[in-house]
Design an enzyme around this catalytic site. Structure first.
Site, short mmCIF file in Angstrom:
data_model
loop_
_atom_site.label_atom_id
_atom_site.label_comp_id
_atom_site.label_asym_id
_atom_site.label_seq_id
_atom_site.Cartn_x
_atom_site.Cartn_y
_atom_site.Cartn_z
N ASP A 1 3.84 -24.97 24.18
CA ASP A 1 3.08 -23.73 24.42
C ASP A 1 1.74 -24.11 25.08
OD1 ASP A 1 2.29 -21.10 24.38
OD2 ASP A 1 1.74 -21.09 22.26
C1 SPV Z 1 2.56 -16.49 20.64
O1 SPV Z 1 3.37 -16.05 19.82
O2 SPV Z 1 2.90 -17.10 21.65
C2 SPV Z 1 1.16 -16.25 20.43
C3 SPV Z 1 0.69 -16.02 19.09
O3 SPV Z 1 0.41 -16.31 21.37
S1 SPV Z 1 0.24 -17.54 18.44
O4 SPV Z 1 1.28 -18.51 18.66
O5 SPV Z 1 0.01 -17.23 17.06
O6 SPV Z 1 -0.99 -17.96 19.12
MG MG Z 2 1.22 -17.10 23.04
#
Ligand code: SPV
Ligand code: MG
Length: 299
Positions: free
Chosen positions: A54
């Site tokens: 991510d």
């Molecule tokens: C996601 O679900 O990709 C988010 C929320 O951005 S978090 O992972 O909690 O940042």
């Molecule tokens: Mg996110």
């Protein structure tokens, strides 16, 4: 009603709305079948399901392909996690346009520096200047076609340790830039930070939260503090990780698959989720031998 109009109605309505994360068409369908009214196309979960981090490693066309699968698989509105917009105002508005064309109900952009890193990883979470992010919001609002389509502005001020005052200042600037809702993110273990924000915010726009680290907070706490929407940001993906790992481990070690039978969805459940019955019915209607016979005989 378009899905954007439906989502706006949910977001601006008096009830607390819950969005379940999805990371593919199947998880979107399951969220709908289990009763959720809207879906969060989570950047974290979609990236994870693609085997990526991510950190805006997935290209935006990869992400939107998955969003397209979700929109097709479920009929409830899909709010798309647009991360930082994958660059500047221009990439953000192009992302939004494509998401809108695919039938999403809204997009959420966050005020981090590209490439953003998941909010729960490390302490290095730089924010962009307020003006730069406001320009991004304005460009996106100018680019959308359906006036109901929602642009959610997410501030990571609390994640970056900038405090409540800066979070409120940023949120107000994003409101003035045209945002339709404010996503306030926190990684505290309780909800005090976000409820303090929501109380001080005093309902200027709907407030969205993602209680990952404070997941056990009773929903009534959110209701009392005028929070409009709760995103369950990664639970479905994490449930899948646990279930897949257990099944793979057992099958590998035991060299048989019957040992995990009790944990598995029966095939019929999978067929039902994806509406194989509709296919059979359509086949009878559109492709049965009787139909050809009727056409050939001029009936
Ligand atoms: C996601 O679900 O990709 C988010 C929320 O951005 S978090 O992972 O909690 O940042
Ligand atoms: Mg996110």
């Amino acid at each position: 009603m378009t899905s954007a109009a439906r989502f706006r109605q949910l977001l601006e309505g008096p009830e607390l709305v819950f969005l379940m994360e999805a990371h593919d068409g199947l998880s979107a369908r399951i969220a709908e079948v289990e009763g959720f009214e809207a879906i969060w196309a989570s950047g974290f979960s979609v990236s994870t399901a693609l085997g990526l981090r991510d950190n805006e490693e997935a290209s935006w066309s990869q992400l939107l392909f998955v969003v397209e699968c979700m929109v097709e698989a479920a009929s409830i509105p899909v709010l798309v996690d647009g991360d930082t917009g994958h660059g500047n105002f221009n990439t953000a508005r192009r992302f939004l346009r494509r998401a809108e064309q695919l039938g999403a109900a809204g997009v959420c952009f966050e005020d981090k520096v590209f490439p953003k890193l998941n909010s729960f990883v490390g302490d290095d979470h730089d924010l962009v200047d307020v003006d730069e992010f406001c320009g991004k919001i304005e460009a996106c609002k100018a680019a959308q076609e359906d006036e109901s389509f929602c642009v959610v502005a997410r501030t990571e001020a609390l994640i970056a340790g900038r405090g409540l005052d800066e979070a409120l200042e940023r949120a107000e600037a994003y409101r003035q830039a045209g945002a339709d809702a404010i996503f306030i993110h926190s990684r505290q273990r309780d909800a005090r930070e976000v409820t303090a924000f929501a109380r001080a915010w005093a309902g200027r726009l709907p407030v969205v939260i993602a209680p990952t680290t404070y997941a056990g907070t009773p929903a009534d706490v959110f209701r009392r503090n005028r929070i409009s929407a709760v995103i369950w940001g990664n639970q479905s993906m994490r449930a899948a990780v646990t279930a897949m790992r257990r099944a793979c481990r057992e099958i590998h070690v035991r060299e048989t698959a019957s040992c995990v039978d009790v944990d598995l969805a029966p095939l019929d459940e999978v067929f039902e989720l994806l509406r194989y019955d509709e296919l059979a019915e359509s086949e009878r209607r559109f492709a049965s031998p009787d139909r050809y016979a009727a056409v050939r005989s001029g009936r």
